[in-house]
Design a protein around this motif. Sequence first.
Motif, PDB file in Angstrom:
ATOM      1  N   ALA A 172      23.015   1.600 -14.808  1.00 23.77           N
ATOM      2  CA  ALA A 172      23.303   2.995 -15.182  1.00 23.77           C
ATOM      3  C   ALA A 172      23.874   3.770 -14.001  1.00 23.77           C
ATOM      4  CB  ALA A 172      22.029   3.660 -15.699  1.00 23.77           C
ATOM      5  N   LEU A 173      23.362   3.509 -12.803  1.00 25.04           N
ATOM      6  CA  LEU A 173      23.889   4.209 -11.633  1.00 25.04           C
ATOM      7  C   LEU A 173      25.280   3.699 -11.275  1.00 25.04           C
ATOM      8  CD1 LEU A 173      23.483   6.261  -9.379  1.00 25.04           C
ATOM      9  CD2 LEU A 173      22.284   4.498  -8.055  1.00 25.04           C
ATOM     10  N   THR A 174      25.482   2.400 -11.316  1.00 27.03           N
ATOM     11  CA  THR A 174      26.782   1.848 -10.898  1.00 27.03           C
ATOM     12  C   THR A 174      27.903   2.248 -11.844  1.00 27.03           C
ATOM     13  OG1 THR A 174      26.292  -0.253 -12.018  1.00 27.03           O
ATOM     14  CG2 THR A 174      25.763  -0.103  -9.668  1.00 27.03           C
ATOM     15  N   TYR A 180      21.317  14.032 -13.123  1.00 24.05           N
ATOM     16  CA  TYR A 180      20.533  13.117 -13.943  1.00 24.05           C
ATOM     17  C   TYR A 180      19.920  12.027 -13.054  1.00 24.05           C
ATOM     18  CZ  TYR A 180      22.814  15.237 -17.988  1.00 24.05           C
ATOM     19  OH  TYR A 180      23.251  16.128 -18.945  1.00 24.05           O
ATOM     20  N   VAL A 181      18.585  11.875 -13.155  1.00 27.99           N
ATOM     21  CA  VAL A 181      17.860  10.898 -12.339  1.00 27.99           C
ATOM     22  C   VAL A 181      17.142   9.923 -13.270  1.00 27.99           C
ATOM     23  CG1 VAL A 181      16.073  10.546 -10.590  1.00 27.99           C
ATOM     24  CG2 VAL A 181      17.551  12.589 -10.489  1.00 27.99           C
ATOM     25  N   ASP A 234      23.072  10.043 -11.952  1.00 28.21           N
ATOM     26  CA  ASP A 234      23.483  10.407 -10.598  1.00 28.21           C
ATOM     27  C   ASP A 234      22.603   9.780  -9.522  1.00 28.21           C
ATOM     28  OD1 ASP A 234      25.624  12.461 -11.252  1.00 28.21           O
ATOM     29  OD2 ASP A 234      23.913  13.258 -12.378  1.00 28.21           O
ATOM     30  N   ALA A 235      21.385   9.408  -9.900  1.00 27.66           N
ATOM     31  CA  ALA A 235      20.454   8.814  -8.941  1.00 27.66           C
ATOM     32  C   ALA A 235      19.379   8.057  -9.711  1.00 27.66           C
ATOM     33  CB  ALA A 235      19.819   9.884  -8.067  1.00 27.66           C
ATOM     34  N   THR A 236      18.671   7.179  -9.006  1.00 27.45           N
ATOM     35  CA  THR A 236      17.568   6.452  -9.637  1.00 27.45           C
ATOM     36  C   THR A 236      16.611   5.951  -8.571  1.00 27.45           C
ATOM     37  OG1 THR A 236      17.002   4.758 -11.279  1.00 27.45           O
ATOM     38  CG2 THR A 236      18.630   4.142  -9.604  1.00 27.45           C
ATOM     39  N   ILE A 237      15.441   5.531  -9.018  1.00 26.10           N
ATOM     40  CA  ILE A 237      14.469   4.876  -8.153  1.00 26.10           C
ATOM     41  C   ILE A 237      14.767   3.382  -8.191  1.00 26.10           C
ATOM     42  CG2 ILE A 237      12.036   4.407  -7.736  1.00 26.10           C
ATOM     43  CD1 ILE A 237      12.733   7.321  -7.313  1.00 26.10           C
ATOM     44  N   THR A 250       0.818  -1.219   0.000  1.00 24.67           N
ATOM     45  CA  THR A 250       0.000   0.000   0.000  1.00 24.67           C
ATOM     46  C   THR A 250       0.850   1.266   0.000  1.00 24.67           C
ATOM     47  OG1 THR A 250      -0.195  -0.254   2.400  1.00 24.67           O
ATOM     48  CG2 THR A 250      -2.047  -1.007   1.057  1.00 24.67           C
ATOM     49  N   LEU A 251       2.151   1.092   0.073  1.00 25.34           N
ATOM     50  CA  LEU A 251       3.085   2.206  -0.077  1.00 25.34           C
ATOM     51  C   LEU A 251       4.043   1.853  -1.213  1.00 25.34           C
ATOM     52  CD1 LEU A 251       4.047   2.984   3.645  1.00 25.34           C
ATOM     53  CD2 LEU A 251       2.449   4.264   2.204  1.00 25.34           C
ATOM     54  N   PRO A 252       4.541   2.846  -1.925  1.00 27.53           N
ATOM     55  CA  PRO A 252       5.488   2.551  -3.010  1.00 27.53           C
ATOM     56  C   PRO A 252       6.787   1.976  -2.456  1.00 27.53           C
ATOM     57  CG  PRO A 252       5.378   4.913  -2.609  1.00 27.53           C
ATOM     58  CD  PRO A 252       4.282   4.286  -1.804  1.00 27.53           C
ATOM     59  N   ASN A 253       7.139   0.790  -2.881  1.00 31.02           N
ATOM     60  CA  ASN A 253       8.350   0.136  -2.386  1.00 31.02           C
ATOM     61  C   ASN A 253       9.552   0.605  -3.208  1.00 31.02           C
ATOM     62  OD1 ASN A 253       9.629  -1.524  -0.594  1.00 31.02           O
ATOM     63  ND2 ASN A 253       9.521  -3.304  -1.925  1.00 31.02           N
ATOM     64  N   TYR A 254       9.710   1.919  -3.234  1.00 24.63           N
ATOM     65  CA  TYR A 254      10.755   2.557  -4.019  1.00 24.63           C
ATOM     66  C   TYR A 254      11.713   3.306  -3.091  1.00 24.63           C
ATOM     67  CZ  TYR A 254       7.548   2.003  -8.005  1.00 24.63           C
ATOM     68  OH  TYR A 254       6.711   1.511  -8.976  1.00 24.63           O
ATOM     69  N   PHE A 255      12.977   3.303  -3.482  1.00 27.49           N
ATOM     70  CA  PHE A 255      14.009   4.000  -2.733  1.00 27.49           C
ATOM     71  C   PHE A 255      14.801   4.868  -3.695  1.00 27.49           C
ATOM     72  CE2 PHE A 255      12.786   0.288  -0.461  1.00 27.49           C
ATOM     73  CZ  PHE A 255      12.847   0.629   0.873  1.00 27.49           C
ATOM     74  N   LEU A 256      14.973   6.136  -3.345  1.00 28.54           N
ATOM     75  CA  LEU A 256      15.768   7.040  -4.168  1.00 28.54           C
ATOM     76  C   LEU A 256      17.230   6.834  -3.794  1.00 28.54           C
ATOM     77  CD1 LEU A 256      15.913   9.287  -6.269  1.00 28.54           C
ATOM     78  CD2 LEU A 256      15.579  10.946  -4.419  1.00 28.54           C
ATOM     79  N   MET A 257      17.990   6.229  -4.717  1.00 29.44           N
ATOM     80  CA  MET A 257      19.392   5.896  -4.482  1.00 29.44           C
ATOM     81  C   MET A 257      20.281   6.816  -5.316  1.00 29.44           C
ATOM     82  SD  MET A 257      18.922   3.401  -2.374  1.00 29.44           S
ATOM     83  CE  MET A 257      20.653   2.912  -2.224  1.00 29.44           C
ATOM     84  N   ALA A 258      21.414   7.209  -4.746  1.00 30.10           N
ATOM     85  CA  ALA A 258      22.284   8.168  -5.418  1.00 30.10           C
ATOM     86  C   ALA A 258      23.754   7.790  -5.266  1.00 30.10           C
ATOM     87  CB  ALA A 258      22.046   9.570  -4.857  1.00 30.10           C
TER      88      ALA A 258
END
Length: 305
Positions: free
Chosen positions: A155-157, A112-113, A162-165, A90-98
């Motif tokens: 792409a992030l690694t 760039y995200v 610079d960041a992604t979900i 019921t919540l977005p299981n997303y994490f903003l990683m940078a």
Amino acid sequence: MTVSTYEVAYAERVRLALPSKSMGYLPLFVALQRGFFKNEGIDLEIPMMVPNIAHNALLGGEIEYHGVADSALRLGAKGAPIKTIFFGTTLPNYFLMAKPQIKSVAELRGKYVGISRFGGTTDLAARVALSKSGLDPQHDVVLIMIGLPATRYTALTVGSIDATIANPPDNVLLKQKGFRELLFLGDAIEFPSNGFSTTERRISENRDQVKRFLRALYRGLIFARERPDDTVKVIEREWKVEPAVARECYVSLARSLSKDGASSDAGLKVHVQLIQNSEKGIGEIPFNKMVDFRWVEEIRREGSP
């Protein structure tokens, strides 16, 4: 297309298509490993299908259910005879990683995200995260449509963005590599995901199967919430990850798990807003065009498991 089948003797074969073997479907895989579908007389087959093919297969009777609720809600709102009947989260299981050197969301200005696609839930999540930190998603950052989670992870690694979900296990693996978790999106916005849908015809003509299917899912959800140690072992076996990674993934996933398989009105309103933004002129969308939680509510009242 790959298929995983959990053999059950003398049981009814039921086909449930998934777009990927995401950890967001944890209650489903718990139910499979713990034998809850077998208890309900269901032999569950899981073909992997991209969303458009899954929708066509569902409407054409080639499968009975699918786990592509995000786009099923859109089709239902537009009049297709599809209803979403259960949400695992019921919540977005997303994490903003940078990148490691970026210590706050505000430091993403001019960066760039990566997101999956414009207009999707990762796009929405990124825009909400940026706005909450005082950034204008339209002007202060560059949102790039990259696609699947594995592509965004790579792409992030490699430094292309610079960041992604990220979703579990990618957020855990990225942290192990030194990348920084800036935000759990469930702290910024509420909307359900990892849902299961079927046709209105199946709901009306095969009520017994629908209820048995949902009871197995519900038992998997409650088990995942109440038995963390055993659920970690399910994650280890099902996704072939190390125990430490599995435990961290569970901690991430547990933050998003639904209480009972239904969704709040507030969460559904987010999906309605997304649909209205992309389908100009669609007008008001009553929730009952998109979802039907009658069986989940009945199962909860009956005290399953």
